[in-house]
Design a protein around this motif. Structure first.
Motif, short mmCIF file in Angstrom:
data_model
loop_
_atom_site.label_atom_id
_atom_site.label_comp_id
_atom_site.label_asym_id
_atom_site.label_seq_id
_atom_site.Cartn_x
_atom_site.Cartn_y
_atom_site.Cartn_z
N UNK A 74 -4.63 0.32 -13.58
CA UNK A 74 -5.70 -0.36 -14.32
C UNK A 74 -6.98 0.47 -14.37
N UNK A 75 -7.10 1.50 -13.51
CA UNK A 75 -8.29 2.33 -13.46
C UNK A 75 -7.92 3.79 -13.77
N UNK A 76 -8.67 4.38 -14.67
CA UNK A 76 -8.41 5.75 -15.11
C UNK A 76 -9.70 6.57 -15.05
N UNK A 77 -9.55 7.87 -14.80
CA UNK A 77 -10.64 8.82 -14.95
C UNK A 77 -10.19 9.87 -15.95
N UNK A 78 -10.98 10.05 -17.02
CA UNK A 78 -10.64 10.99 -18.08
C UNK A 78 -11.74 12.04 -18.17
N UNK A 79 -11.35 13.27 -18.52
CA UNK A 79 -12.29 14.38 -18.61
C UNK A 79 -12.61 14.67 -20.07
N UNK A 80 -13.89 14.89 -20.38
CA UNK A 80 -14.32 15.05 -21.76
C UNK A 80 -15.15 16.33 -21.93
N UNK A 130 -10.23 -0.24 -16.78
CA UNK A 130 -11.49 0.43 -16.47
C UNK A 130 -11.28 1.92 -16.65
N UNK A 131 -12.16 2.56 -17.39
CA UNK A 131 -12.03 4.00 -17.64
C UNK A 131 -13.36 4.67 -17.33
N UNK A 132 -13.32 5.71 -16.51
CA UNK A 132 -14.49 6.53 -16.22
C UNK A 132 -14.40 7.80 -17.06
N UNK A 133 -15.43 8.10 -17.81
CA UNK A 133 -15.46 9.31 -18.63
C UNK A 133 -16.26 10.37 -17.87
N UNK A 134 -15.54 11.39 -17.42
CA UNK A 134 -16.16 12.47 -16.65
C UNK A 134 -16.53 13.60 -17.62
N UNK A 170 -14.01 -1.78 -27.08
CA UNK A 170 -12.65 -2.26 -26.86
C UNK A 170 -12.58 -3.39 -25.85
N UNK A 171 -13.68 -3.64 -25.14
CA UNK A 171 -13.68 -4.64 -24.08
C UNK A 171 -13.36 -4.07 -22.71
N UNK A 172 -12.94 -2.80 -22.66
CA UNK A 172 -12.68 -2.15 -21.38
C UNK A 172 -13.99 -1.93 -20.63
N UNK A 173 -13.89 -1.84 -19.31
CA UNK A 173 -15.05 -1.47 -18.51
C UNK A 173 -15.19 0.05 -18.53
N UNK A 174 -16.28 0.54 -19.09
CA UNK A 174 -16.50 1.98 -19.24
C UNK A 174 -17.55 2.42 -18.23
N UNK A 175 -17.25 3.48 -17.49
CA UNK A 175 -18.15 4.02 -16.47
C UNK A 175 -18.45 5.47 -16.83
N UNK A 176 -19.71 5.87 -16.66
CA UNK A 176 -20.13 7.24 -16.94
C UNK A 176 -19.97 8.07 -15.68
#
Length: 388
Positions: A74-80, A130-134, A170-176
């Motif tokens: 349910x929790x992801x960290x993605x690199x941008x 929940x997705x954290x955008x790194x 999208x309704x997802x929890x977005x974290x910076x």
């Protein structure tokens, strides 16, 4: 004079904070590096192991997402990585995007490889995730950070704001995360009021300033997620203060990234379990680069000691196991189980190589352990009368 006094006060506050940590008692369970993980669980069981989970770390290839979701992630960290239109890589990476784009990869993108873009990520998100955008900063973005007269900065800021807004819709929890937070050394103070109400990660000191660990006013309140790397010396220090402001926030996870083995997991969980202000609703997440099935299996081994059958199902009736194979990961067998809410049947999804099978086992709450025979391979499901 005011500036000098301000700096002195904040410096003294940090000195007194560290002095306070030094004179406080050590954690109730301080483990040596040779302590076995099983011993930790016998001595210091978690108050609510259901609140211990994982974050899928740097899963930037979106082809992985269907199986990660199936395994309960349910929790992801993605690199941008920001790709400007005048970047030589833009034509090959941002196909169909004349404007700037963000390519997802942990390391710097290289020519000749088609990476997924954050715009493609948007279609996979929903309220339950929940997705954290790194953000990965280029040398130019680092050099010109917070320079409002530099296109290298203003173009990034405009594109990042638009991208985060799209993901948030999208309704997802977005974290910076990463270079998009108002942290860093020196601090990126110009980001304190950017990106709406989205929270940011605090990556620990000295990556980020110490003040957000203690205070929750002004820019410091933008830091909402405790997210340092695995380092027991630092983590013990944070635990003696009950993880600062982060330890008493039900529903907001404490995250630790990239522990290496089961003993690491157990030591961190013991610190979390013994912090006096950390309550059961607070979650502990480990940021993992491995298959979450391995972590799930690790949890089952310790949960099973209180189970009469040796197996423990999740609240939804699920579990997951991976069986290694001498030929390597491609030949390993994966078993994921869940409960069909309509029929109350135990559903086993078995995958080995290119072969996938589904087995339904009725009345799983009363299912004897002997009805599922596991060895070096999945052999049979006795109740269903089917073999794999």
């Amino acid at each position: 004079h005011f500036i000098i006094v301000y700096i002195c006060v904040h410096t003294l506050s940090l000195i007194f904070f560290f002095f306070f940590l030094m004179i406080r008692r050590p954690p109730r369970s301080t483990l040596s590096s040779s302590s076995a993980a099983s011993d930790v669980y016998q001595r210091q069981p978690s108050p609510n192991q259901a609140n211990v989970g994982w974050q899928a770390h740097s899963r930037n290839d979106l082809r992985e997402w269907p199986q990660l979701l199936r395994k309960g992630t349910t929790h992801f960290k993605m690199d941008a990585h920001f790709i400007r239109p005048d970047d030589p890589l833009h034509s090959s990476l941002c196909v169909g995007h004349p404007e700037p784009c963000f390519a997802m990869n942990h390391d710097d993108p290289i020519p000749g490889i088609q990476y997924n873009l954050t715009s493609q990520l948007q279609a996979l998100l929903g309220p339950e995730l929940t997705v954290a955008i790194c953000f990965k900063a280029s040398p130019d973005e680092t050099t010109f950070a917070c320079n409002a007269s530099s296109p290298a900065w203003t173009d990034w800021l405009t594109a990042a704001s638009r991208m985060l807004s799209d993901l948030n819709s999208t309704g997802a929890t977005v974290v910076v995360d990463g270079a998009g937070t108002p942290g860093g050394q020196p601090r990126r103070s110009c980001l304190c009021n950017q990106f709406g109400a989205l929270g940011s990660t605090w990556a620990g000191y000295p990556r980020d300033p110490m003040e957000p660990f203690l205070f929750d006013e002004g820019c410091d309140q933008r830091f909402t997620v405790f997210n340092p790397p695995y380092d027991m010396t630092s983590l013990r220090m944070y635990a003696t203060s009950n993880f600062g402001k982060f330890g008493s926030r039900p529903g907001v996870p404490l995250q630790v990234w990239e522990p290496q083995d089961a003993t690491d997991f157990a030591q961190v969980e013991s610190l979390w379990a013994n912090a006096s202000s950390v309550t059961a609703p607070t979650r502990l997440l480990f940021a993992l680069n491995t298959d979450p099935v391995q972590f799930t299996n690790y949890k089952r081994q310790h949960q099973a000691q209180d189970s009469p059958t040796g197996w423990v199902l999740d609240s939804d009736g699920g579990f997951a196991i991976e069986f290694a194979h001498p030929a390597g990961d491609a030949a390993a067998a994966h078993v994921a189980a869940s409960r069909d809410p309509a029929t109350q049947q135990l559903v086993l999804d078995v995958a080995a190589g290119d072969t996938v099978a589904r087995i339904r086992v009725p009345s799983h709450p009363e299912l004897p352990a002997v009805d599922l025979n596991f060895g070096s391979e999945v052999r049979s499901a006795g109740s269903a009368g089917e073999s794999v």
